[in-house]
Design an enzyme around this catalytic site. Structure first.
Site, mmCIF file in Angstrom:
data_model
loop_
_atom_site.group_PDB
_atom_site.id
_atom_site.type_symbol
_atom_site.label_atom_id
_atom_site.label_comp_id
_atom_site.label_asym_id
_atom_site.label_seq_id
_atom_site.Cartn_x
_atom_site.Cartn_y
_atom_site.Cartn_z
ATOM 1 N N TYR A 1 -7.864 -5.904 3.010
ATOM 2 C CA TYR A 1 -8.221 -4.856 3.881
ATOM 3 C C TYR A 1 -8.446 -3.578 3.092
ATOM 4 C CZ TYR A 1 -7.151 -0.966 6.833
ATOM 5 O OH TYR A 1 -6.905 0.463 7.228
ATOM 6 N N THR B 1 -8.317 5.327 4.729
ATOM 7 C CA THR B 1 -6.840 5.126 4.444
ATOM 8 C C THR B 1 -6.515 5.460 3.351
ATOM 9 O OG1 THR B 1 -5.103 3.339 4.543
ATOM 10 C CG2 THR B 1 -7.625 2.629 4.298
ATOM 11 N N ASP B 2 -5.142 5.836 3.205
ATOM 12 C CA ASP B 2 -4.078 5.931 1.887
ATOM 13 C C ASP B 2 -4.195 4.497 1.038
ATOM 14 O OD1 ASP B 2 -2.354 4.562 3.668
ATOM 15 O OD2 ASP B 2 -0.756 6.022 2.885
ATOM 16 N N GLU B 3 -4.186 3.429 1.904
ATOM 17 C CA GLU B 3 -4.203 2.138 1.306
ATOM 18 C C GLU B 3 -5.181 1.630 0.051
ATOM 19 O OE1 GLU B 3 -3.125 -1.167 3.754
ATOM 20 O OE2 GLU B 3 -2.315 0.288 5.225
ATOM 21 N N LYS C 1 -11.945 -1.431 2.770
ATOM 22 C CA LYS C 1 -12.089 0.100 2.913
ATOM 23 C C LYS C 1 -12.440 0.923 1.972
ATOM 24 C CE LYS C 1 -10.938 1.918 6.297
ATOM 25 N NZ LYS C 1 -11.695 2.072 7.695
#
Ligand code: NAD
Ligand code: TYD
Length: 349
Positions: free
Chosen positions: A165, A140-142, A169
């Protein structure tokens, strides 16, 4: 790419990917390993239940014996790893679960792939693998953290996650990288922006707002509603993953996004107006702790190197999405009865 292990294929993006692959790659045999947590839903796969090219296996990615058994039985040449705890708000209340599922689960899959694909599995210096195998980590870009007003995430932006989260990741991505650097495992990592579309669990912004609008409940907007996300229709994410599987260079990271930055409040108002409701439904609530202000993806690498581009504009994707939820009220009713009610009470009071 003939025998593919898909993890988390009963969730939102995974189930869309299963549908996508059955349509676009008729030769592929898919094994779908999913633990059916609150986010996994066999109704997402009901229309393909009798398709012999798709086999569902109920199980946990952290169960090494099961994962190895599946490799032995099906002789996968490809792994596409979606399974994860995926909701930021839940990671604030249950961080440990995120670390075990997202980091340890990923390592379990990597280890099985290494063991089964390495030509000389017991030789620690050997870096030779069976031809054509690939492990793809859906990230994810997060993991990049938050942006200010300017700039976009590129593949070289430093990893700087802010929530449990995104930290889990990011941890998983680093383990994937280590399996490539240390063991030579042929891996790809994709980092996509926020997805929307059919089968998304209504804890996430877009389906939650559609459902609450449909049922005339308040629409909880965190803080000032000016946080920005870069939205991509889920089928475009699926096509990007398939492109990376076909053409991506091993060991590389590819960002995925469609240049669709929107403030949350714009999306909420678009949903209200599309459903003919009143803006009076909007309820500003206390902000999420550590809330990332802005995400935006620079998709230059995947578009220029691999020739991928999104097929849907934001307007088309949203129209399709809203229509899908309007047509699938039973799907939503099944999800929002039972345990969802107690989650919602705890979260939004
Ligand atoms: P989701 O929460 O809808 O689905 C996750 C699936 O994983 C569920 O079916 C669940 O049952 C399964 N699962 C959870 N723990 C498991 C375990 N221990 N063993 C086996 N299965 C397990 O998530 P999603 O939104 O479809 O996201 C899928 C992946 O894409 C995640 O890795 C997420 O980080 C990534 N991602 C999501 C977005 C997004 O906008 N939703 C954007 C970029 C990347
Ligand atoms: P979400 O869909 O949870 O995705 P993520 O946090 O992974 O980006 O949230 C998208 C944005 O919408 C995020 O800025 C938080 C905000 N949001 C609300 O304002 N209200 C809500 O009820 C939810 C679920 C999210």
């Amino acid at each position: 790419m003939n025998r593919i292990l898909i993890t988390g294929g009963a969730g939102f993006i995974g189930s869309n990917f299963v549908h996508y692959m059955l349509q676009r790659f008729p030769e592929a045999q898919l094994v779908n390993l999913d633990a059916l947590t609150y986010a996994g839903n066999l109704e997402n796969l009901a229309d393909i239940a009798s398709d012999p090219r798709h086999r569902f296996v109920h199980g946990d990615i952290r169960d090494a014996a099961l994962v190895n058994r599946l490799f032995d039985e099906f002789d996968f040449d490809t792994v596409v790893h979606f399974a994860a705890e995926s909701h930021v708000d839940r990671s604030i209340t249950e961080p440990e679960l995120f670390l075990t599922t997202n980091v340890v689960g990923t390592q379990t899959l990597l280890e099985a792939a290494k063991r089964h694909w390495k030509i000389a599995p017991d030789d620690k210096y050997s870096r030779e693998y069976r031809p054509g195998v690939r492990y793809l980590q859906v990230s994810t870009d997060e993991v990049y953290g938050a942006l200010g007003r300017e700039g976009k995430f590129t593949e070289t932006t430093p990893i700087s996650p802010n929530s449990p989260y995104s930290a889990s990741k990011a941890g998983a991505d680093l383990v994937v990288r280590a399996y490539h650097e240390t063991f030579g495992l042929p891996v790809s990592i994709t980092r996509c922006s926020n997805n929307y579309g059919p089968y998304q669990f209504p804890e996430k912004l877009i389906p939650l707002m559609i459902h609450n609008c449909q049922t005339d409940q308040p629409l909880p907007v965190y803080g000032d509603g000016m946080q920005i996300r870069d939205w991509l229709y889920v089928e475009d994410h699926c096509s990007a993953i398939a492109t990376v599987l076909e053409k991506g260079r091993p060991g590389e990271v590819y960002n995925i996004g469609g240049n669709n930055e929107k403030a949350n409040i714009e999306i909420v108002k678009l949903i209200i107006h599309s459903l003919g409701k009143s803006e009076d439904l909007i309820k500003y609530v206390k902000d999420r702790p550590g809330h990332d202000r802005r995400y935006a993806i620079d998709n230059g690498k995947i578009t220029s190197e691999l020739g991928w581009k999104p097929a849907y504009t934001f307007e088309d994707g949203m129209a399709k999405t809203i229509a899908w939820y309007m047509e699938h009220t039973e799907w939503m009713e099944h999800i929002t009865s039972g345990a969802y009610q107690s989650y919602y009470q705890k979260m939004y009071g």
